[in-house]
Design an enzyme around this catalytic site. Structure first.
Site, mmCIF file in Angstrom:
data_model
loop_
_atom_site.group_PDB
_atom_site.id
_atom_site.type_symbol
_atom_site.label_atom_id
_atom_site.label_comp_id
_atom_site.label_asym_id
_atom_site.label_seq_id
_atom_site.Cartn_x
_atom_site.Cartn_y
_atom_site.Cartn_z
ATOM 1 N N GLU A 112 0.860 -1.035 -0.139
ATOM 2 C CA GLU A 112 -0.166 -0.224 0.122
ATOM 3 C C GLU A 112 1.180 1.026 -0.253
ATOM 4 O O GLU A 112 1.767 0.906 0.444
ATOM 5 C CB GLU A 112 -1.165 -0.222 0.946
ATOM 6 C CG GLU A 112 -1.790 -1.447 0.956
ATOM 7 C CD GLU A 112 -2.448 -1.207 2.755
ATOM 8 O OE1 GLU A 112 -2.182 -0.014 3.357
ATOM 9 O OE2 GLU A 112 -3.305 -1.989 2.926
ATOM 10 N N GLY A 158 1.284 3.263 2.064
ATOM 11 C CA GLY A 158 1.844 3.342 3.170
ATOM 12 C C GLY A 158 2.041 2.729 4.606
ATOM 13 O O GLY A 158 2.761 1.980 5.060
ATOM 14 N N GLY A 168 4.789 -0.871 2.961
ATOM 15 C CA GLY A 168 5.810 -1.696 1.971
ATOM 16 C C GLY A 168 6.219 -2.660 2.982
ATOM 17 O O GLY A 168 5.787 -3.517 2.800
ATOM 18 N N ARG A 204 36.376 -6.069 -29.876
ATOM 19 C CA ARG A 204 37.122 -4.317 -30.050
ATOM 20 C C ARG A 204 38.428 -4.167 -29.725
ATOM 21 O O ARG A 204 38.331 -4.831 -29.131
ATOM 22 C CB ARG A 204 35.956 -3.768 -28.598
ATOM 23 C CG ARG A 204 36.202 -2.281 -28.804
ATOM 24 C CD ARG A 204 35.330 -1.288 -29.302
ATOM 25 N NE ARG A 204 35.611 -0.279 -29.182
ATOM 26 C CZ ARG A 204 35.659 0.527 -29.693
ATOM 27 N NH1 ARG A 204 34.724 0.550 -31.509
ATOM 28 N NH2 ARG A 204 35.226 2.182 -29.389
ATOM 29 N N GLN A 256 44.335 -4.610 -19.066
ATOM 30 C CA GLN A 256 44.583 -5.006 -17.468
ATOM 31 C C GLN A 256 42.909 -4.185 -16.490
ATOM 32 O O GLN A 256 42.055 -4.293 -16.567
ATOM 33 C CB GLN A 256 45.106 -5.034 -16.713
ATOM 34 C CG GLN A 256 45.982 -6.037 -16.926
ATOM 35 C CD GLN A 256 47.438 -5.555 -15.787
ATOM 36 O OE1 GLN A 256 47.134 -5.205 -14.604
ATOM 37 N NE2 GLN A 256 48.058 -7.559 -15.372
ATOM 38 N N GLU A 267 9.871 -8.287 -3.308
ATOM 39 C CA GLU A 267 10.610 -9.047 -2.653
ATOM 40 C C GLU A 267 11.362 -8.629 -0.985
ATOM 41 O O GLU A 267 12.320 -9.827 -1.034
ATOM 42 C CB GLU A 267 11.257 -10.277 -3.570
ATOM 43 C CG GLU A 267 10.076 -10.744 -4.219
ATOM 44 C CD GLU A 267 9.044 -11.179 -4.067
ATOM 45 O OE1 GLU A 267 8.169 -11.158 -4.202
ATOM 46 O OE2 GLU A 267 8.954 -12.064 -2.936
ATOM 47 N N SER A 280 17.598 -4.350 0.018
ATOM 48 C CA SER A 280 18.600 -4.972 0.001
ATOM 49 C C SER A 280 18.709 -4.871 1.483
ATOM 50 O O SER A 280 19.406 -5.560 2.455
ATOM 51 C CB SER A 280 19.527 -4.179 -0.341
ATOM 52 O OG SER A 280 19.976 -4.528 -1.478
#
Lengths: 253, 388
Positions: B128, B130, B132, B273, B284, B368, B371
């Site tokens: 929602e 408000g 999360g 390339r 490197q 989901e 972090s």
């Protein structure tokens, strides 16, 4: 009718091949291997014949190293019923030559009694294009190579062949050896449920010695080299110049 | 003991799924990325092929028409699908939510089986404006009226609710007193599109996953019979926890697929390339980037496959799954960024998939479980063992 489909484990067609430093062949260590694409087409054709009711059992066979059982599992997951692995080499670089393969396949045919063999027209590694033809000769069966269309009609097969000049349709007596060309069909994806079922399908493991076939190489590879690099092109100034070059230098028009 | 190789089945699952993704999904990517829209004709065409290949709803058990994959095999499949544009793989090769398995026989008939057959799409509504990360703070409510329930409130960020035929909606249905204070009780409901009082509005345009829409769901005295409850009254989170399964690992796996695709482009480019008279992979500055990208990707894969294996083994912990999700999504961000650096300006052009992999990577560290939530879960498990 039972159909036998030989399948070969070859370097994947997407892999950029490297020639071994000593020129004895192509480096196959840690390289992705897959089923020869023409053999995939042969398996697909066998499945379609089974779906059409012409064939009731599909037996796939692979000859080579033990890892070829991965290739057989793929064929089982596509829809083949049973697999035979004939271990004839330990080193992946040891390719079994067409005559030895054909002799082994003849022995399998004698044992299994299929009414039809469908091969890929050639394997994309060595491009020999010989096994199907040799097998047909050894069995004394008819052959229909480079097939782009196949219809089994009773004791005959009507096969459209891709020849240099176009298409040729032939009628051959059954049993026969058919070799599949690129346009015969588009092989299906092995569906996930069928992949899970493939584990339960039988896979017999044999050796070349079980069939009393000598697989000692008769051919010697003199040298393997990479194809020459592409030469730089040129820019032409006008359409007329292009046409002139195509006519006079390239000789294509 | 532990065995890190793929089984024959897993190798074939990867081969089939990869071949499908490359042949059937990649060709439509440019259209979806450039228009932000995935047309229904394309969905139906690709969906039919996915069903024929047994790839559709392959996450489901065999007895309901799925592929019956173990968790590791399922995630290998997810990784391959994850290579492609999200809208394409989610819609055309849908994986209906496992929570549908929690339904009654009648609910399975009405919702689960049609989703597996490709006749319906589901969507899941929890978030929602408000609420999360703090899901229990949800305001949208369900109150009992006689034999019915009446739903009110707003849900947002609801993925693909525009094409879904129904939503599984989580609503605050009461409160209980606990030693740590009052706690909201949650109940899950099936709500069909077209139910009076239920409206789906267009959501926000966002930077990640073009063509994969989000929507706003509004409930205004939306009345449902009790037969629409999924699981038990006040047991919405329990049913979610039991049935939602390894969704964090699903995010990890799809992220790994895209990271691998970006790495593949980078290696190829570095090998071809030329600048200053040599392949840029010889510098490197580039080759060490490739080494780090490959190493981090492998680390993320090992965490994910380990958690997957433990999931079926029964030994998985919340921290295992959080570590996999956290690592895979952060590695994706790093690889996507470095891939663009290796390609230079060309990496930002939409002729290559890198700019979108870079954009798409951003959401993976948020949905989901952010972090930060994942780090919270991992550290909580560490500290709990010490009574903290």
């Amino acid at each position: 009718m039972k159909v036998l489909v030989p399948v070969k484990r070859v370097i994947d067609y997407n892999v950029k091949v490297r020639v071994k430093a000593d020129g004895s062949g192509v480096d196959l260590a840690n390289v992705k291997m897959s089923m020869n694409p023409f053999d995939e087409i042969a398996v697909e054709q066998a499945i379609r014949l089974k779906e059409a009711g012409t064939v009731d059992e599909i037996v796939v066979v692979s000859i080579g190293v033990k890892q070829a059982q991965e290739t057989l599992r793929t064929a089982l997951a596509m829809g083949a019923d049973r697999a035979i692995l004939i271990v004839a080499a330990e080193d992946v670089h040891n390719d079994i030559e067409p005559l030895a393969v054909a002799n082994l396949l003849k022995a399998v045919v004698d044992e299994e009694g299929p009414g039809l063999v469908i091969c890929g027209k050639q394997a994309i590694d060595n491009d020999m294009n010989a096994t199907g033809q040799m097998l047909s000769a050894l069995l004394g069966w008819s052959q229909a190579t480079f097939a782009s269309e196949v219809a089994i009609e009773g004791n005959h097969a009507v096969v459209t062949r891709e020849v240099d000049g176009g298409l040729q349709t032939i009628k051959v007596a059954m049993p026969t050896v058919i070799t599949a060309d690129l346009r015969l069909n588009e092989p299906r994806y092995a569906s996930l449920p069928n992949i899970m079922k493939a584990k339960k399908k039988p896979l017999d493991e044999k050796t070349a010695a079980d069939y009393g076939v000598d697989v000692t190489p008769r051919l010697t590879v003199v040298k393997t080299t990479e194809p020459a690099g592409r030469k730089a092109g040129i820019k032409v100034g006008s359409v007329d110049e292009l046409i002139a070059k195509l006519k006079d230098e390239a000789g294509v028009i | 003991m532990m065995h890190f190789g793929m089984t024959d089945e897993q190798r074939m699952i990867v081969d089939t799924t990869r071949a499908f993704v490359e042949a059937e999904l990649y060709p439509h990517e440019a259209l979806v990325e450039r228009t932000g829209h995935l047309p229904m004709e394309i969905i139906r065409e690709v969906q039919a092929k996915a069903i024929a290949a047994g790839l559709y709803a392959a996450n489901m058990p065999e007895d309901v028409g799925g592929a019956g994959l173990d968790t590791l095999s399922w995630l290998l499949y997810e990784r391959e699908l994850g290579r492609a544009n999200y809208a394409l793989h989610w819609t055309c090769v849908a994986r209906p939510s496992n929570i549908l398995l929690a339904g009654t026989p009648e609910q399975r008939e009405k919702y689960l089986y049609p989703c597996i057959r490709g006749e319906k799409w589901d969507c899941l509504a929890m978030t929602e404006p408000g609420a999360g990360s703090d899901l229990r703070g949800m305001k949208a409510s369900a109150r009992r009226e006689g034999d019915d329930w009446v739903l009110n409130g707003t849900k947002h960020f609801i993925s693909h609710a525009d094409i879904a035929d129904f939503a599984i909606v989580f609503m605050a249905s009461g409160e209980e007193v606990t030693p740590r204070g009052p706690k909201r009780l949650i109940t899950a409901f099936f709500v069909d599109k077209g139910t009076p009082g239920f409206t789906v509005r267009d959501g926000y345009r966002n930077v990640s996953h073009r063509g994969y829409t989000n929507a706003i769901l509004e409930f205004d005295n939306c009345r449902l019979p009790a037969s629409h409850i999924l699981g038990e009254v006040h047991k919405g989170f329990e049913v979610a926890n039991t049935w939602l399964g390894a969704t964090r690992l699903q995010v990890a796996a799809t992220s790994l697929g895209r990271a691998d695709r970006a790495l593949g482009h980078s290696v190829q480019y570095a090998a071809e390339r030329e600048q200053f008279g040599q392949k840029i992979g010889k510098f490197q500055g580039i080759s060490f980037k490739l080494a780090d990208m490959a190493m981090e990707l492998k680390a993320a894969e090992l965490l994910t496959w380990d958690a997957a294996w433990r999931f079926d083994d029964g030994s998985v912990t919340e921290a295992d799954m959080s570590m996999a999700k956290l690592k895979a999504t952060e590695v994706l961000a790093m690889i996507a960024d470095e891939a663009i650096q290796i390609h230079g300006g060309m990496g930002l052009m939409d002729d290559l998939p890198l700019e979108r992999i870079w954009r798409d990577a951003r959401v993976e560290r948020i949905w989901e479980g952010t972090s930060e939530i994942q780090r919270h879960i991992i550290s909580r498990q560490l500290l709990r063992a010490h009574g903290a």
